[in-house]
Design an enzyme around this catalytic site. Structure first.
Site, PDB file in Angstrom:
ATOM      1  N   ASP A 156       0.851  -1.187   0.000  1.00 19.70           N
ATOM      2  CA  ASP A 156       0.000   0.000   0.000  1.00 19.70           C
ATOM      3  C   ASP A 156       0.892   1.245   0.000  1.00 19.70           C
ATOM      4  O   ASP A 156       1.887   1.311   0.724  1.00 19.70           O
ATOM      5  CB  ASP A 156      -0.916   0.007   1.232  1.00 19.70           C
ATOM      6  CG  ASP A 156      -2.052   1.012   1.094  1.00 19.70           C
ATOM      7  OD1 ASP A 156      -3.216   0.593   0.983  1.00 19.70           O
ATOM      8  OD2 ASP A 156      -1.765   2.243   1.089  1.00 19.70           O
ATOM      9  N   ILE A 157       0.533   2.229  -0.810  1.00 22.83           N
ATOM     10  CA  ILE A 157       1.351   3.434  -0.968  1.00 22.83           C
ATOM     11  C   ILE A 157       1.308   4.318   0.286  1.00 22.83           C
ATOM     12  O   ILE A 157       2.200   5.149   0.496  1.00 22.83           O
ATOM     13  CB  ILE A 157       0.875   4.213  -2.225  1.00 22.83           C
ATOM     14  CG1 ILE A 157       1.995   5.081  -2.782  1.00 22.83           C
ATOM     15  CG2 ILE A 157      -0.392   5.018  -1.946  1.00 22.83           C
ATOM     16  CD1 ILE A 157       1.689   5.620  -4.173  1.00 22.83           C
TER      17      ILE A 157
ATOM     18  N   ASN B 185     -12.831  -2.958   2.326  1.00 24.80           N
ATOM     19  CA  ASN B 185     -13.825  -1.887   2.339  1.00 24.80           C
ATOM     20  C   ASN B 185     -14.703  -2.040   1.109  1.00 24.80           C
ATOM     21  O   ASN B 185     -14.223  -2.364   0.022  1.00 24.80           O
ATOM     22  CB  ASN B 185     -13.123  -0.526   2.321  1.00 24.80           C
ATOM     23  CG  ASN B 185     -12.266  -0.314   3.548  1.00 24.80           C
ATOM     24  OD1 ASN B 185     -12.690  -0.605   4.663  1.00 24.80           O
ATOM     25  ND2 ASN B 185     -11.047   0.167   3.368  1.00 24.80           N
TER      26      ASN B 185
ATOM     27  N   VAL C 267     -10.906   2.792  -3.917  1.00 21.64           N
ATOM     28  CA  VAL C 267     -10.529   2.258  -5.237  1.00 21.64           C
ATOM     29  C   VAL C 267     -11.530   1.162  -5.612  1.00 21.64           C
ATOM     30  O   VAL C 267     -11.606   0.126  -4.923  1.00 21.64           O
ATOM     31  CB  VAL C 267      -9.093   1.712  -5.230  1.00 21.64           C
ATOM     32  CG1 VAL C 267      -8.731   1.175  -6.621  1.00 21.64           C
ATOM     33  CG2 VAL C 267      -8.099   2.793  -4.798  1.00 21.64           C
TER      34      VAL C 267
ATOM     35  N   HIS D 115     -10.194  -5.452  -3.375  1.00 22.65           N
ATOM     36  CA  HIS D 115      -8.896  -5.689  -2.760  1.00 22.65           C
ATOM     37  C   HIS D 115      -9.078  -5.990  -1.287  1.00 22.65           C
ATOM     38  O   HIS D 115     -10.036  -5.526  -0.668  1.00 22.65           O
ATOM     39  CB  HIS D 115      -7.965  -4.479  -2.920  1.00 22.65           C
ATOM     40  CG  HIS D 115      -8.559  -3.175  -2.475  1.00 22.65           C
ATOM     41  ND1 HIS D 115      -9.459  -2.474  -3.244  1.00 22.65           N
ATOM     42  CD2 HIS D 115      -8.403  -2.456  -1.335  1.00 22.65           C
ATOM     43  CE1 HIS D 115      -9.813  -1.364  -2.602  1.00 22.65           C
ATOM     44  NE2 HIS D 115      -9.196  -1.337  -1.435  1.00 22.65           N
TER      45      HIS D 115
HETATM   46  P1  AMP Z   1      -9.769   1.464   0.033  1.00 20.42           P
HETATM   47  O1  AMP Z   1     -10.192   2.664   0.813  1.00 20.42           O
HETATM   48  O2  AMP Z   1     -10.047   0.181   0.749  1.00 20.42           O
HETATM   49  O3  AMP Z   1     -10.319   1.484  -1.380  1.00 20.42           O
HETATM   50  O4  AMP Z   1      -8.191   1.526  -0.036  1.00 20.42           O
HETATM   51  C1  AMP Z   1      -7.465   1.916  -1.134  1.00 20.42           C
HETATM   52  C2  AMP Z   1      -6.016   1.828  -0.758  1.00 20.42           C
HETATM   53  O5  AMP Z   1      -5.237   1.947  -1.930  1.00 20.42           O
HETATM   54  C3  AMP Z   1      -5.533   2.914   0.202  1.00 20.42           C
HETATM   55  O6  AMP Z   1      -5.013   2.301   1.386  1.00 20.42           O
HETATM   56  C4  AMP Z   1      -4.435   3.644  -0.581  1.00 20.42           C
HETATM   57  O7  AMP Z   1      -3.342   4.043   0.223  1.00 20.42           O
HETATM   58  C5  AMP Z   1      -4.038   2.597  -1.607  1.00 20.42           C
HETATM   59  N1  AMP Z   1      -3.486   3.115  -2.846  1.00 20.42           N
HETATM   60  C6  AMP Z   1      -3.974   4.095  -3.629  1.00 20.42           C
HETATM   61  N2  AMP Z   1      -3.208   4.262  -4.710  1.00 20.42           N
HETATM   62  C7  AMP Z   1      -2.214   3.353  -4.630  1.00 20.42           C
HETATM   63  C8  AMP Z   1      -1.094   3.022  -5.444  1.00 20.42           C
HETATM   64  N3  AMP Z   1      -0.844   3.668  -6.592  1.00 20.42           N
HETATM   65  N4  AMP Z   1      -0.270   2.030  -5.042  1.00 20.42           N
HETATM   66  C9  AMP Z   1      -0.501   1.390  -3.881  1.00 20.42           C
HETATM   67  N5  AMP Z   1      -1.546   1.637  -3.076  1.00 20.42           N
HETATM   68  C10 AMP Z   1      -2.386   2.613  -3.437  1.00 20.42           C
END
Ligand code: AMP
Length: 120
Positions: free
Chosen positions: A35-36, A93, A102, A106
């Site tokens: 995770d970023i 989520n 996103v 995931h």
């Molecule tokens: P969610 O709120 O469950 O959809 O979580 C989305 C997750 O994606 C968050 O924890 C972000 O930090 C992560 N995220 C967003 N963009 C990226 C990326 N380019 N690479 C890795 N993780 C990401």
């Protein structure tokens, strides 16, 4: 593909190698990457390579092989970080009430420290 799936979401771009990720492991049907914006010392995202929006879409529509490969990769990440015994947390989520950012299914695998209570 679910016709509500947005092919321009950021994880779809990662799967098409349009943007980079810190890949940890992958198999035929799933990818695990960092995770970023990590919320714990270990914070890994595991995603299916096929286009599912959320947990419900995946569990309802993925093939047995896709299910098997996805959860096998989650298990492989647990073993990769050797957190079987000390423990971890898996979160997914979904939708607006789940605050899913996103729209590509995931799971978050978090660990490496005591994560506290589940909410709040
Ligand atoms: P969610 O709120 O469950 O959809 O979580 C989305 C997750 O994606 C968050 O924890 C972000 O930090 C992560 N995220 C967003 N963009 C990226 C990326 N380019 N690479 C890795 N993780 C990401």
């Amino acid at each position: 593909m679910n016709n509500l799936y947005d092919p321009d979401n950021i994880f779809a771009k990662i799967l098409r190698s349009e943007i980079p990720c810190n890949k940890i492991l992958e198999n035929e049907f799933a990818l695990a990457f960092s995770d970023i914006n990590p919320q714990a010392p270990i914070h890994i995202l595991v995603i299916p390579k096929n286009p599912y929006i959320d947990f419900y879409d995946f569990t309802k529509n993925a093939s047995n092989k896709q299910h098997e490969s996805f959860w096998k990769l989650v298990n492989d990440v647990i073993e990769h970080y050797k957190v079987e015994k000390e423990g971890f947390r898996i979160i997914t989520n979904s939708g607006s009430n789940g605050n899913q950012d996103v729209p590509h299914f995931h799971v978050h695998l978090l660990g490496g420290e005591n994560l506290g209570r589940m909410i709040g």
